[in-house]
Structure formats: structure tokens, C-alpha cells
Write a protein that holds these residues in place. Sequence first.
Motif, short mmCIF file in Angstrom:
data_model
loop_
_atom_site.label_atom_id
_atom_site.label_comp_id
_atom_site.label_asym_id
_atom_site.label_seq_id
_atom_site.Cartn_x
_atom_site.Cartn_y
_atom_site.Cartn_z
N PHE A 1 -2.09 14.15 -16.15
CA PHE A 1 -1.40 12.92 -15.78
C PHE A 1 -1.22 12.82 -14.26
CE2 PHE A 1 -0.64 12.26 -20.19
CZ PHE A 1 -0.36 10.91 -20.32
N ALA A 2 -0.98 13.94 -13.61
CA ALA A 2 -0.85 13.91 -12.15
C ALA A 2 -2.13 13.42 -11.50
CB ALA A 2 -0.49 15.31 -11.64
N ARG A 3 -3.25 13.87 -12.03
CA ARG A 3 -4.54 13.43 -11.49
C ARG A 3 -4.77 11.95 -11.77
NH1 ARG A 3 -7.62 12.03 -7.99
NH2 ARG A 3 -9.74 11.51 -8.62
N LYS A 4 -4.39 11.50 -12.95
CA LYS A 4 -4.53 10.09 -13.29
C LYS A 4 -3.68 9.22 -12.35
CE LYS A 4 -7.15 9.53 -17.04
NZ LYS A 4 -8.31 8.59 -17.08
N ARG A 5 -2.44 9.65 -12.11
CA ARG A 5 -1.56 8.88 -11.22
C ARG A 5 -2.10 8.88 -9.78
NH1 ARG A 5 2.59 11.08 -14.67
NH2 ARG A 5 2.76 12.91 -13.34
N GLN A 6 -2.66 10.02 -9.36
CA GLN A 6 -3.24 10.10 -8.03
C GLN A 6 -4.38 9.10 -7.88
OE1 GLN A 6 -5.20 13.80 -7.17
NE2 GLN A 6 -5.17 13.48 -4.96
N TRP A 7 -5.22 9.03 -8.91
CA TRP A 7 -6.35 8.09 -8.87
C TRP A 7 -5.86 6.65 -8.78
CZ3 TRP A 7 -7.92 4.20 -12.25
CH2 TRP A 7 -9.18 3.65 -11.97
N VAL A 8 -4.84 6.31 -9.58
CA VAL A 8 -4.29 4.96 -9.57
C VAL A 8 -3.76 4.62 -8.18
CG1 VAL A 8 -2.37 3.56 -10.43
CG2 VAL A 8 -3.77 4.87 -12.03
N GLU A 9 -3.07 5.58 -7.56
CA GLU A 9 -2.54 5.36 -6.22
C GLU A 9 -3.66 5.17 -5.20
OE1 GLU A 9 0.33 7.60 -2.92
OE2 GLU A 9 0.18 8.38 -4.97
N GLU A 10 -4.69 5.99 -5.31
CA GLU A 10 -5.82 5.88 -4.38
C GLU A 10 -6.51 4.53 -4.49
OE1 GLU A 10 -8.16 9.17 -5.61
OE2 GLU A 10 -7.04 10.66 -4.44
N GLU A 11 -6.56 3.99 -5.71
CA GLU A 11 -7.23 2.71 -5.93
C GLU A 11 -6.30 1.52 -5.67
OE1 GLU A 11 -10.50 2.29 -6.75
OE2 GLU A 11 -10.68 4.47 -6.41
N GLY A 12 -5.03 1.80 -5.39
CA GLY A 12 -4.08 0.73 -5.14
C GLY A 12 -3.77 -0.11 -6.36
N LEU A 13 -3.75 0.52 -7.53
CA LEU A 13 -3.56 -0.20 -8.78
C LEU A 13 -2.12 -0.06 -9.28
CD1 LEU A 13 -6.80 0.99 -10.63
CD2 LEU A 13 -6.47 -1.13 -9.35
N SER A 14 -1.74 -0.99 -10.12
CA SER A 14 -0.49 -0.88 -10.88
C SER A 14 -0.88 -0.65 -12.32
CB SER A 14 0.34 -2.17 -10.73
OG SER A 14 1.49 -2.10 -11.53
N ASP A 15 -0.43 0.45 -12.89
CA ASP A 15 -0.98 0.84 -14.18
C ASP A 15 0.12 1.39 -15.09
OD1 ASP A 15 -3.88 1.28 -15.36
OD2 ASP A 15 -2.70 3.04 -15.94
N TRP A 16 -0.11 1.27 -16.41
CA TRP A 16 0.87 1.75 -17.39
C TRP A 16 1.05 3.26 -17.34
CZ3 TRP A 16 -1.22 5.29 -20.63
CH2 TRP A 16 -2.61 5.28 -20.79
N ILE A 17 0.11 3.98 -16.75
CA ILE A 17 0.19 5.44 -16.76
C ILE A 17 1.15 5.97 -15.70
CG2 ILE A 17 -1.63 6.06 -15.09
CD1 ILE A 17 -2.68 7.98 -17.34
N VAL A 18 1.59 5.14 -14.76
CA VAL A 18 2.39 5.60 -13.63
C VAL A 18 3.79 6.07 -14.02
CG1 VAL A 18 3.42 4.91 -11.44
CG2 VAL A 18 1.05 4.27 -11.96
N PRO A 19 4.55 5.34 -14.85
CA PRO A 19 5.93 5.77 -15.12
C PRO A 19 6.01 7.17 -15.73
CG PRO A 19 5.58 3.52 -15.87
CD PRO A 19 4.23 4.06 -15.50
N ALA A 20 7.02 7.91 -15.32
CA ALA A 20 7.22 9.25 -15.87
C ALA A 20 7.42 9.21 -17.38
CB ALA A 20 8.42 9.92 -15.20
N ALA A 21 7.98 8.10 -17.89
CA ALA A 21 8.21 7.97 -19.32
C ALA A 21 6.91 7.97 -20.11
CB ALA A 21 9.00 6.70 -19.61
N THR A 22 5.82 7.54 -19.48
CA THR A 22 4.52 7.56 -20.18
C THR A 22 4.10 8.99 -20.46
OG1 THR A 22 3.85 5.48 -19.14
CG2 THR A 22 2.11 6.86 -20.06
N GLU A 23 4.13 9.83 -19.43
CA GLU A 23 3.78 11.23 -19.65
C GLU A 23 4.72 11.87 -20.65
OE1 GLU A 23 3.73 15.57 -17.46
OE2 GLU A 23 3.57 13.79 -16.19
N ALA A 24 6.01 11.55 -20.56
CA ALA A 24 6.98 12.12 -21.50
C ALA A 24 6.64 11.76 -22.93
CB ALA A 24 8.39 11.64 -21.15
#
Length: 348
Positions: free
Chosen positions: A215-238
Motif C-alpha cells: 500500500f505504501a508503494r501504491k500511495r507513492q505512485w498516486v502521489e507521483e502521478e498527482g492523482l486523487s485515489d481511493w487507495i490513499v486514506p489510511a482506512a483503506t489499508e486498514a
Amino acid sequence: MRVPGGIGWEIVSDEGGLDRLAAEWEALDARCASEGFFTRMEILRANWERYRKDGRTALHVAAIRDRGRLVMGMPMIRRRELFGTHSLLWLDSRTPFYDGLLLDPAMETAAAAAVLLDVLHASLATRIFKVGFVHEGTALHRVLDAAGMPLVRKAEAASLDIAGYPTFEAHLAAMPARRRQQIGNFGRRLRKAGAGPVHAVTDPQERSAEIARLFARKRQWVEEEGLSDWIVPAATEAWFQRIAAREDARNRTHLLRLASGEDWIASILAFERDGTLYLSKMAHNPAWERFSPGWVLLAEVVRFAIERRLGSIDFMIGSSAWKNRLADRHRAVFGCRANLLPWRRRRG
């Protein structure tokens, strides 16, 4: 409440009600096939955890019984609106996972559709009914369609039938020669670069740490691409950590990892239920991207599933090049949004 035919239903609107319902809900889920993964009580509870702090929202789980026996369960939430109206939303995970209807395999679709309509129309203040991800051919899809609910195609889900392959080599032999050669070349390049064999992570603590890295890698990719994504919130990983930790004889979690010594290359998270492997999340180390580790890992997932004697691999929602190349079936994923106010009820 009672409806024609002797079927009765109640609305569970608090967590204590879920506790009282749990045993019979789980007993019915045990009679369901692979799609029952998405109707497990543990999924329902994890989904509610993502909404329970919203003061406008309350549980609204419909439990339908025939002569006292639970035959159908509709997991929903009720969201309060201005001017006294409310909406009914399917209780989802806030991720693009399939939504599921708990339905006794012996219950006729027409009867289930009639009950669904009765539940939805029980209050004149219900304005909208919405479901996010309805997988074609599932119990939820059949019942919504029979009830005349508007279904709009929004995505597709690819899958691969592996029931006919006794070995992974037999599956490879059935591939076009060029693709078989390509996968072989990817594997040889990775091994030459130092990659070890794919490892199935089974220790619970190690698997939890690996999911966190994925999940950390997924969030890093989203940030690099400048996207807003459902995977970002900590509650998703939880949510995923919680579901991955709940296993039994029919519902299993699998995490496969590819590494070179201590250097992480790629990993993939999947869930198994009754002969179907649902691929959930995959991520790779960008330093190894030129070696196409994703393709190698996917091939090993197919090997893993065949060796476990599973019948199919569901690549889940969304289209991609690797899904299109590996899959042999594609089914639609629909969204549903119905106007329920008396003067606006219609199909479409």
C-alpha cells in the motif's frame, strides 16, 4: 414486516442487531458459492467501520426470512438528507470491490426481486437507491435486473478459466507461442538479474508488513502521478489488513512476493473463496521495472492457482493490457441509481 407469500423482513439499524444476526447470516453465507466472499459478516462489519462516524448515516441492513429462516440479506446504509428525505446506499467498502447480495441459492430470482422492491418502497421518504459495483451474472445483478432497477455499465472485470489445466505447463502450452516465449524471456531476465523464486508469505505478521509495503508503494505512485485515489486514506489499508487477517477453511488470503535477497521486487495480494482466486492489489519496485516483474509475478499467480486446483482467477474491476492478454472472459460491472420518490419511480 410481512409481504405476500409469508416472507417477512426486518431492518437492522445498530451494531447490536448485527451481533444478533451474525450466526444466521454466516450460516446462509456458507450456503453461497464463491461470490459469498463479498457477503461475509466480516466484510459487512469492515464496511460499516468506514461509515459509522458519519452522523448522517445509519445502518440499514434488511434481513429477509421465509418461515423464520434467513433467505436474503441486503446490506445497506441510510443517509439522512435535507427536507426529511433520505437515500439508501449499498454498504460497500469505499473501494472498487464487488457489492454482494446475500441470497439463498434456492430462492427464486422473481421472489427476491419482489422483496427488494418492497424493502426499497417501504418509506415514502426514500429518495434514491444506489449500488456502486454490480458484477454481471451475480445474485445481486440478477435480482436488480428482475426488479427493473436501472443498471448502467461502468467498467468490466476480466477472468481466466483454469479448471481444464492439470498443470501450469499445460496452461502455457495453450498460449499463443509468442506470448509463451515472452513470459519465458521475462522470467529468465529476472533470474539473471538476481531475482529468486516467488515466495508465498504465510506468517501473519510478515504478511501484514508486506501488505503495508504494497500500500505504501501504491500511495507513492498516486502521489507521483498527482492523482486523487481511493487507495490513499489510511482506512483503506486498514480495511484490507482486517480482511486479510480473517481466514477460515473457505476464505483464504494469499500474498506472493518476488525478491532478490533483501531487495523487494514485487508483490501481489489475492483472496480465495470456493475455487476462485480474486486478485486484489499488485505493486512493484520501480528500480526493477525494466525487467517486467509484474508479468512474471502474474504468471506465477496462475501457476499457484493451478497447483491449488482452483477453477478460475478473477482479475477484478478495471481494464489493463495484462488483464486483456491473460483473460479469456470479460463480464460487465454496472452501477445502479434509482429514483424512489413515488412521482419519479421508473426504469432507466
